[in-house]
Design a protein around this motif. Structure first.
Motif, mmCIF file in Angstrom:
data_model
loop_
_atom_site.group_PDB
_atom_site.id
_atom_site.type_symbol
_atom_site.label_atom_id
_atom_site.label_comp_id
_atom_site.label_asym_id
_atom_site.label_seq_id
_atom_site.Cartn_x
_atom_site.Cartn_y
_atom_site.Cartn_z
ATOM 1 N N LEU A 1 0.791 -1.227 0.000
ATOM 2 C CA LEU A 1 0.000 0.000 0.000
ATOM 3 C C LEU A 1 0.825 1.281 0.000
ATOM 4 C CD1 LEU A 1 -2.920 -0.892 2.433
ATOM 5 C CD2 LEU A 1 -2.587 -1.495 0.030
ATOM 6 N N ALA A 2 2.117 1.177 0.137
ATOM 7 C CA ALA A 2 3.013 2.339 0.093
ATOM 8 C C ALA A 2 2.529 3.428 1.051
ATOM 9 C CB ALA A 2 3.138 2.855 -1.352
ATOM 10 N N GLY A 3 2.322 4.652 0.553
ATOM 11 C CA GLY A 3 1.997 5.795 1.413
ATOM 12 C C GLY A 3 0.663 5.707 2.100
ATOM 13 N N GLU A 4 -0.218 4.851 1.625
ATOM 14 C CA GLU A 4 -1.542 4.739 2.252
ATOM 15 C C GLU A 4 -1.607 3.643 3.313
ATOM 16 O OE1 GLU A 4 -4.924 5.868 -0.744
ATOM 17 O OE2 GLU A 4 -3.286 4.958 -1.874
ATOM 18 N N ALA A 5 -0.492 2.952 3.544
ATOM 19 C CA ALA A 5 -0.473 1.871 4.533
ATOM 20 C C ALA A 5 -0.770 2.351 5.957
ATOM 21 C CB ALA A 5 0.871 1.134 4.486
ATOM 22 N N PRO A 6 -0.234 3.509 6.432
ATOM 23 C CA PRO A 6 -0.473 3.888 7.828
ATOM 24 C C PRO A 6 -1.953 4.067 8.172
ATOM 25 C CG PRO A 6 1.386 5.120 6.960
ATOM 26 C CD PRO A 6 0.770 4.396 5.803
ATOM 27 N N LEU A 7 -2.732 4.665 7.264
ATOM 28 C CA LEU A 7 -4.141 4.854 7.570
ATOM 29 C C LEU A 7 -4.871 3.513 7.632
ATOM 30 C CD1 LEU A 7 -6.556 6.659 8.090
ATOM 31 C CD2 LEU A 7 -6.877 6.858 5.615
ATOM 32 N N VAL A 8 -4.623 2.640 6.658
ATOM 33 C CA VAL A 8 -5.269 1.333 6.665
ATOM 34 C C VAL A 8 -4.826 0.539 7.890
ATOM 35 C CG1 VAL A 8 -5.535 -0.847 5.414
ATOM 36 C CG2 VAL A 8 -5.516 1.310 4.153
ATOM 37 N N GLU A 9 -3.557 0.667 8.264
ATOM 38 C CA GLU A 9 -3.066 -0.042 9.450
ATOM 39 C C GLU A 9 -3.776 0.447 10.708
ATOM 40 O OE1 GLU A 9 1.195 -1.674 11.130
ATOM 41 O OE2 GLU A 9 1.165 0.121 9.889
ATOM 42 N N SER A 10 -4.073 1.754 10.780
ATOM 43 C CA SER A 10 -4.793 2.268 11.949
ATOM 44 C C SER A 10 -6.221 1.744 11.986
ATOM 45 C CB SER A 10 -4.790 3.800 11.954
ATOM 46 O OG SER A 10 -5.763 4.336 11.070
ATOM 47 N N LEU A 11 -6.838 1.572 10.808
ATOM 48 C CA LEU A 11 -8.168 0.970 10.758
ATOM 49 C C LEU A 11 -8.116 -0.480 11.238
ATOM 50 C CD1 LEU A 11 -9.389 2.271 7.266
ATOM 51 C CD2 LEU A 11 -9.920 3.239 9.506
ATOM 52 N N LEU A 12 -7.066 -1.177 10.829
ATOM 53 C CA LEU A 12 -6.914 -2.580 11.222
ATOM 54 C C LEU A 12 -6.668 -2.734 12.718
ATOM 55 C CD1 LEU A 12 -4.871 -4.292 8.359
ATOM 56 C CD2 LEU A 12 -6.999 -5.127 9.380
ATOM 57 N N LEU A 13 -5.942 -1.810 13.312
ATOM 58 C CA LEU A 13 -5.663 -1.908 14.748
ATOM 59 C C LEU A 13 -6.960 -1.903 15.555
ATOM 60 C CD1 LEU A 13 -2.540 0.368 15.396
ATOM 61 C CD2 LEU A 13 -2.794 -2.028 16.065
ATOM 62 N N CYS A 14 -7.853 -0.957 15.245
ATOM 63 C CA CYS A 14 -9.126 -0.917 15.972
ATOM 64 C C CYS A 14 -9.972 -2.149 15.670
ATOM 65 C CB CYS A 14 -9.893 0.360 15.638
ATOM 66 S SG CYS A 14 -9.565 1.725 16.799
ATOM 67 N N ASN A 15 -9.914 -2.611 14.426
ATOM 68 C CA ASN A 15 -10.675 -3.819 14.088
ATOM 69 C C ASN A 15 -10.133 -5.036 14.831
ATOM 70 O OD1 ASN A 15 -12.581 -5.396 12.349
ATOM 71 N ND2 ASN A 15 -10.661 -6.302 11.643
ATOM 72 N N ASP A 16 -8.806 -5.161 14.906
ATOM 73 C CA ASP A 16 -8.217 -6.295 15.617
ATOM 74 C C ASP A 16 -8.544 -6.230 17.110
ATOM 75 O OD1 ASP A 16 -7.209 -7.175 13.236
ATOM 76 O OD2 ASP A 16 -5.150 -6.511 13.603
ATOM 77 N N ALA A 17 -8.591 -5.010 17.659
ATOM 78 C CA ALA A 17 -8.987 -4.857 19.057
ATOM 79 C C ALA A 17 -10.420 -5.330 19.262
ATOM 80 C CB ALA A 17 -8.841 -3.397 19.477
ATOM 81 N N ASN A 18 -11.295 -4.987 18.323
ATOM 82 C CA ASN A 18 -12.692 -5.413 18.437
ATOM 83 C C ASN A 18 -12.819 -6.929 18.327
ATOM 84 O OD1 ASN A 18 -15.543 -4.568 18.638
ATOM 85 N ND2 ASN A 18 -15.688 -5.543 16.636
ATOM 86 N N LEU A 19 -12.003 -7.548 17.468
ATOM 87 C CA LEU A 19 -12.030 -9.013 17.363
ATOM 88 C C LEU A 19 -11.574 -9.653 18.676
ATOM 89 C CD1 LEU A 19 -10.644 -9.564 13.743
ATOM 90 C CD2 LEU A 19 -12.996 -9.811 14.527
ATOM 91 N N ALA A 20 -10.583 -9.047 19.328
ATOM 92 C CA ALA A 20 -10.151 -9.561 20.637
ATOM 93 C C ALA A 20 -11.291 -9.453 21.648
ATOM 94 C CB ALA A 20 -8.921 -8.792 21.115
ATOM 95 N N LYS A 21 -12.044 -8.360 21.583
ATOM 96 C CA LYS A 21 -13.188 -8.207 22.491
ATOM 97 C C LYS A 21 -14.232 -9.279 22.216
ATOM 98 C CE LYS A 21 -16.308 -4.946 21.937
ATOM 99 N NZ LYS A 21 -17.017 -3.641 21.920
ATOM 100 N N LEU A 22 -14.498 -9.555 20.928
ATOM 101 C CA LEU A 22 -15.470 -10.593 20.578
ATOM 102 C C LEU A 22 -14.987 -11.975 21.000
ATOM 103 C CD1 LEU A 22 -16.500 -9.327 17.018
ATOM 104 C CD2 LEU A 22 -17.946 -9.345 19.061
#
Length: 371
Positions: free
Chosen positions: A171-192
């Motif tokens: 994803l080159a320059g757009e990786a940090p934003l997508v990674e931040s989206l993934l962090l919250c999603n992974d946190a939610n999966l841990a909660k589930l």
């Protein structure tokens, strides 16, 4: 043009919607990053197709802006109308963009059919086939969020998360934003997965990443605070209330006081205030939440069911058991015809109602609800 048009409409709340509407657009840094631009699919060679694609993208921008302003149903209706003309161009990147927008909006409304999941899946595969890795990654993240949090299929949600993670190096320059989206999603999966310790730590990392990338006042940063506050174990009630108060303080200036995301924060804040005995403050928050949700979703929506459940708890805390019973009935009427997450919440509402019936001395009714 779509953004300006929506913000200029009467009642749109131009100044207060501008930040969130802009957040729906691609980050400007990615438009200046040579490596990112080189990885995106090229424009169609035919000038007529390019012109038609440009017009469709203007219309798509309006659909995204409607959604950013909290007008999910209007945005979805427009995005759905763009699917056929986008397909007619036979240019897969645009067909994927339109479907990603439509899928995001359908999932925001919590449709009870399969529309959101099917549309997001189509967006993912179209983007992947076209070599548009950023769109494919964003579709995979949204699928993971929706399939996990709304449909409660956690194994499927984790597979979509792994696909999104696999795309990050491309994803080159757009990786940090997508990674931040993934962090919250992974946190939610841990909660589930009933791992609140990992969930709380990962939500904190998500908030830190978004603060650094987007700034502390950005709506996505506020959303990370909201999500962190949703972890019910390992985070004290007062700490969760304070996180939601911070999220609300960031959301209202950016989104406006009538936005559905503001209503969601108000609802959860009111629920915590009930637990802390702050009943007048809870009443004010929950009254605002249900008024906003009714305006945006209609009286029969599951979001309004969420609000009635919290109001039932408030009335029970005040000792008004008959009023609580009426609110529980309103809750169940909306939850039991909703998506899986709503039907799971219906079980929680029945457990609450069983406790209320026991308090009234009606043991037969309490047993029926408990069963």
């Amino acid at each position: 043009a779509g953004l300006v048009g929506v913000l200029a409409e009467p009642g749109a709340g131009a100044a207060t919607r501008a930040v969130e509407a802009a957040a729906a657009l691609p980050p400007i840094d990615s438009c200046l990053d040579v490596d990112t631009l080189a990885r995106r699919p090229g424009l169609p060679a035919d000038p007529d197709i390019r012109a038609r694609a440009a017009q469709l993208r203007l219309d798509l921008g309006r659909a995204l802006s409607l959604g950013a302003a909290g007008r999910y149903a209007d945005g979805l209706a427009l995005a759905e109308r763009l699917v056929a003309p986008a397909d007619a161009l036979a240019w897969p990147p645009l067909a994927a963009e339109v479907r990603l927008a439509a899928g995001n909006l359908a999932s925001a409304i919590r449709r009870t059919d399969d529309q959101a999941e099917q549309t997001l899946e189509a967006a993912f595969f179209l983007a992947l086939d076209a070599g548009h890795d950023v769109l494919a990654a964003r579709a995979a993240v949204r699928l993971s969020e929706y399939v996990g949090s709304t449909l409660l299929r956690v194994d499927d949600a984790e597979r979509w998360s792994r696909l999104a993670h696999a795309l990050l190096p491309r994803l080159a320059g757009e990786a940090p934003l997508v990674e931040s989206l993934l962090l919250c999603n992974d946190a939610n999966l841990a909660k589930l997965r009933a791992d609140p310790t990992t969930a709380a730590a990962t939500f904190a990392r998500c908030h830190e990443a978004r603060s650094a990338l987007l700034g502390p006042a950005h709506p996505l940063t506020a959303a990370a605070l909201f999500s962190h506050a949703s972890v019910g174990v390992g985070v004290r009630v007062r700490q969760r209330r304070d996180l939601l108060a911070r999220a609300l303080a960031a959301q209202e200036p950016a989104l406006g006081p009538e936005h559905p995301l503001v209503a969601k924060t108000l609802g959860d804040l009111g629920n915590l205030q009930i637990q802390l005995g702050e009943l007048d403050a809870a009443d004010a928050a929950l009254t605002r939440a249900i008024e906003i949700d009714r305006r945006h979703f209609g009286d029969d929506h599951v979001r309004v069911g969420d609000d009635y459940l919290r109001l039932a708890r408030l009335e029970r805390a005040r000792g008004r058991l008959e009023a609580a019973r009426d609110h529980y009935a309103a809750t169940l009427a909306r939850f039991e015809r909703g998506p899986p997450i709503a039907r799971a919440a219906a079980a929680e509402a029945r457990a609450d109602r069983a406790e209320r019936e026991r308090a009234r001395g009606d043991l037969d009714a309490a047993l029926a609800h408990a069963e």
